[in-house]
Design an enzyme around this catalytic site. Structure first.
Site, PDB file in Angstrom:
ATOM      1  N   SER A 128       1.032  -1.087   0.129  1.00  0.00           N
ATOM      2  CA  SER A 128       0.062  -0.034   0.097  1.00  0.00           C
ATOM      3  C   SER A 128       0.812   1.340  -0.036  1.00  0.00           C
ATOM      4  O   SER A 128       2.117   1.076   0.316  1.00  0.00           O
ATOM      5  CB  SER A 128      -0.708   0.007   1.293  1.00  0.00           C
ATOM      6  OG  SER A 128      -1.512   1.319   1.541  1.00  0.00           O
ATOM      7  N   TYR A 151      -3.358  -0.367  10.349  1.00  0.00           N
ATOM      8  CA  TYR A 151      -3.286  -0.721   8.986  1.00  0.00           C
ATOM      9  C   TYR A 151      -1.748  -0.394   8.218  1.00  0.00           C
ATOM     10  O   TYR A 151      -1.197  -1.267   7.872  1.00  0.00           O
ATOM     11  CB  TYR A 151      -4.325  -0.099   8.457  1.00  0.00           C
ATOM     12  CG  TYR A 151      -4.237  -0.315   6.610  1.00  0.00           C
ATOM     13  CD1 TYR A 151      -4.961  -1.622   6.183  1.00  0.00           C
ATOM     14  CD2 TYR A 151      -3.511   0.419   5.806  1.00  0.00           C
ATOM     15  CE1 TYR A 151      -4.885  -1.621   4.970  1.00  0.00           C
ATOM     16  CE2 TYR A 151      -3.721   0.285   4.529  1.00  0.00           C
ATOM     17  CZ  TYR A 151      -4.443  -0.977   3.991  1.00  0.00           C
ATOM     18  OH  TYR A 151      -4.372  -1.083   2.727  1.00  0.00           O
TER      19      TYR A 151
HETATM   20  P1  NAP Z   1     -12.060  -5.267  -0.594  1.00  0.00           P
HETATM   21  O1  NAP Z   1     -12.604  -4.762  -1.644  1.00  0.00           O
HETATM   22  O2  NAP Z   1     -12.416  -5.123   0.808  1.00  0.00           O
HETATM   23  O3  NAP Z   1     -11.809  -6.935  -0.807  1.00  0.00           O
HETATM   24  C1  NAP Z   1     -11.070  -7.806   0.131  1.00  0.00           C
HETATM   25  C2  NAP Z   1     -11.349  -9.068  -0.235  1.00  0.00           C
HETATM   26  O4  NAP Z   1     -10.413  -9.941   0.769  1.00  0.00           O
HETATM   27  C3  NAP Z   1     -12.643  -9.644  -0.182  1.00  0.00           C
HETATM   28  O5  NAP Z   1     -12.705 -10.446  -1.456  1.00  0.00           O
HETATM   29  C4  NAP Z   1     -12.634 -10.413   0.949  1.00  0.00           C
HETATM   30  O6  NAP Z   1     -13.696 -11.489   0.827  1.00  0.00           O
HETATM   31  C5  NAP Z   1     -11.277 -10.936   1.100  1.00  0.00           C
HETATM   32  N1  NAP Z   1     -10.790 -11.037   2.507  1.00  0.00           N
HETATM   33  C6  NAP Z   1     -10.969 -10.347   3.525  1.00  0.00           C
HETATM   34  N2  NAP Z   1     -10.323 -11.032   4.569  1.00  0.00           N
HETATM   35  C7  NAP Z   1     -10.193 -12.184   4.371  1.00  0.00           C
HETATM   36  C8  NAP Z   1      -9.555 -13.435   4.839  1.00  0.00           C
HETATM   37  N3  NAP Z   1      -9.483 -13.209   6.279  1.00  0.00           N
HETATM   38  N4  NAP Z   1      -9.410 -14.575   4.328  1.00  0.00           N
HETATM   39  C9  NAP Z   1      -9.567 -14.452   3.099  1.00  0.00           C
HETATM   40  N5  NAP Z   1     -10.148 -13.327   2.213  1.00  0.00           N
HETATM   41  C10 NAP Z   1     -10.498 -12.364   3.046  1.00  0.00           C
HETATM   42  O7  NAP Z   1     -10.247  -4.842  -0.594  1.00  0.00           O
HETATM   43  P2  NAP Z   1      -9.556  -4.090  -1.583  1.00  0.00           P
HETATM   44  O8  NAP Z   1      -9.727  -2.704  -1.532  1.00  0.00           O
HETATM   45  O9  NAP Z   1      -9.681  -4.944  -2.883  1.00  0.00           O
HETATM   46  O10 NAP Z   1      -8.193  -4.448  -1.142  1.00  0.00           O
HETATM   47  C11 NAP Z   1      -7.391  -5.625  -1.522  1.00  0.00           C
HETATM   48  C12 NAP Z   1      -5.988  -5.322  -0.805  1.00  0.00           C
HETATM   49  O11 NAP Z   1      -5.242  -4.251  -1.606  1.00  0.00           O
HETATM   50  C13 NAP Z   1      -5.828  -5.125   0.521  1.00  0.00           C
HETATM   51  O12 NAP Z   1      -4.612  -6.168   1.084  1.00  0.00           O
HETATM   52  C14 NAP Z   1      -5.775  -3.848   0.857  1.00  0.00           C
HETATM   53  O13 NAP Z   1      -4.911  -3.394   1.926  1.00  0.00           O
HETATM   54  C15 NAP Z   1      -5.011  -3.543  -0.334  1.00  0.00           C
HETATM   55  N6  NAP Z   1      -4.783  -2.033  -0.648  1.00  0.00           N
HETATM   56  C16 NAP Z   1      -6.118  -1.309  -1.351  1.00  0.00           C
HETATM   57  C17 NAP Z   1      -6.276  -0.412  -1.672  1.00  0.00           C
HETATM   58  C18 NAP Z   1      -7.323   0.534  -2.386  1.00  0.00           C
HETATM   59  O14 NAP Z   1      -7.190   1.620  -2.358  1.00  0.00           O
HETATM   60  N7  NAP Z   1      -8.494  -0.093  -2.207  1.00  0.00           N
HETATM   61  C19 NAP Z   1      -4.916   0.807  -1.529  1.00  0.00           C
HETATM   62  C20 NAP Z   1      -3.751  -0.046  -1.150  1.00  0.00           C
HETATM   63  C21 NAP Z   1      -3.678  -1.433  -0.897  1.00  0.00           C
HETATM   64  P3  NAP Z   1     -14.346 -12.136   2.219  1.00  0.00           P
HETATM   65  O15 NAP Z   1     -15.157 -10.897   2.759  1.00  0.00           O
HETATM   66  O16 NAP Z   1     -15.673 -12.832   1.463  1.00  0.00           O
HETATM   67  O17 NAP Z   1     -13.362 -13.056   2.754  1.00  0.00           O
END
Ligand code: NAP
Length: 255
Positions: free
Chosen positions: A146, A159
């Site tokens: 991130s 985080y």
């Molecule tokens: P998101 O839309 O909330 O999706 C998260 C995914 O992870 C969902 O499919 C969820 O499915 C799964 N998940 C959560 N906890 C889990 C667990 N304990 N075991 C297995 N699966 C799990 O999040 P996102 O924004 O796409 O983020 C994805 C990654 O990118 C994360 O690591 C986040 O920190 C990183 N990131 C995101 C951003 C951003 O701007 N969005 C920026 C920097 C980094 P279930 O709930 O069904 O398990």
């Protein structure tokens, strides 16, 4: 120029947390580069929908439900999949959560949940897959970091701690496993509109701040992470190890 360096045909990629958001965009993107996809998350219904959507486009998609925080459950799921279906050549450690609160009020159980999901989960799934990759002498692991790997923001100190740790665990994995033919790297997204960020997407003041703070002047679109993910998952990165590639519209390049 030949694109074969970036061709993922014949490879199988497990992407944790790929039922929505960034993980799902990476599943779509890696499959377009030729990879078979293993979708993961905790909710089997969401997984079934994500896998069905991929199959509708002609992609071979497997569903593998597990909770990344469950060390034994992860190990059992990965071992069973490898035995019954075949090798996982590429692992994208993407599953992650966010929780926002001032640090002086941050609940201890929330802090613990962030640590278990965002950093321990990378260890659990990374180790389970790497054991098979090491035996084969080849494998790719991409750990999703991130901008908070490099920079803090108010209200998300725990985080931030996890994402700094993911980049350092990436270095540690490379240090231990590169000699076995594995490449392990980090991919650090800037701000992308996903369910994780819904509170920020809904906040017009935040979007205005983001547009000013980001040299590119806007939110990222999840498909814009695909090129870097393919690079780090393919032959093109065969001597790249332990590094973290920021895809953030320049945010971490400037104050
Ligand atoms: P998101 O839309 O909330 O999706 C998260 C995914 O992870 C969902 O499919 C969820 O499915 C799964 N998940 C959560 N906890 C889990 C667990 N304990 N075991 C297995 N699966 C799990 O999040 P996102 O924004 O796409 O983020 C994805 C990654 O990118 C994360 O690591 C986040 O920190 C990183 N990131 C995101 C951003 C951003 O701007 N969005 C920026 C920097 C980094 P279930 O709930 O069904 O398990």
């Amino acid at each position: 120029m030949s694109t074969s360096l970036f061709d993922l045909s014949g490879k199988r990629a497990l992407i944790t947390g790929s039922s929505q958001g960034i993980g799902n965009a990476l599943a779509v993107g890696l499959s377009a580069a030729g990879a078979e996809i293993v979708v993961n998350g905790r909710d089997p219904d969401k997984l079934a929908r994500a896998a069905a959507a991929l199959r509708e486009t002609g992609v071979t998609a497997h569903e593998l439900a597990f909770d990344v925080t469950d060390h034994e459950g992860v190990r059992a799921a990965v071992d069973r999949f490898e035995a019954e279906t075949g090798p996982i050549d590429i692992l994208i450690n993407n599953a992650g959560i966010q929780q926002r609160a001032p640090l002086e009020e941050f609940p201890a159980d929330g802090f613990e949940r962030l640590m278990q999901t965002n950093i321990a989960g990378v260890f659990h799934v990374g180790q389970a897959c790497a054991r098979h990759m090491i035996a084969r002498g080849a494998g790719k692991i991409v750990n999703i970091c991130s901008v908070q790997t490099a920079l803090a923001r108010p209200g998300i100190a725990p985080y931030t701690a996890t994402k700094g740790a993911v980049a350092n665990l990436t270095k540690g994995m490379a240090t231990d496993w590169a000699r076995h033919g594995l490449q392990i790297n980090g991919l650090a997204p800037g701000y992308f509109a996903t369910p994780l960020n819904q509170a920020l997407v809904d906040d017009a003041d935040f979007s205005a701040w983001l547009a000013k703070r980001t040299p590119a002047g806007r939110w990222g679109e999840t498909h814009e992470l695909v090129g870097a993910a393919i690079f780090l998952s393919s032959q093109a990165s065969s001597f790249v190890n332990g590094t973290t590639l920021f895809v953030d519209g320049g945010m971490t390049a400037c104050v």
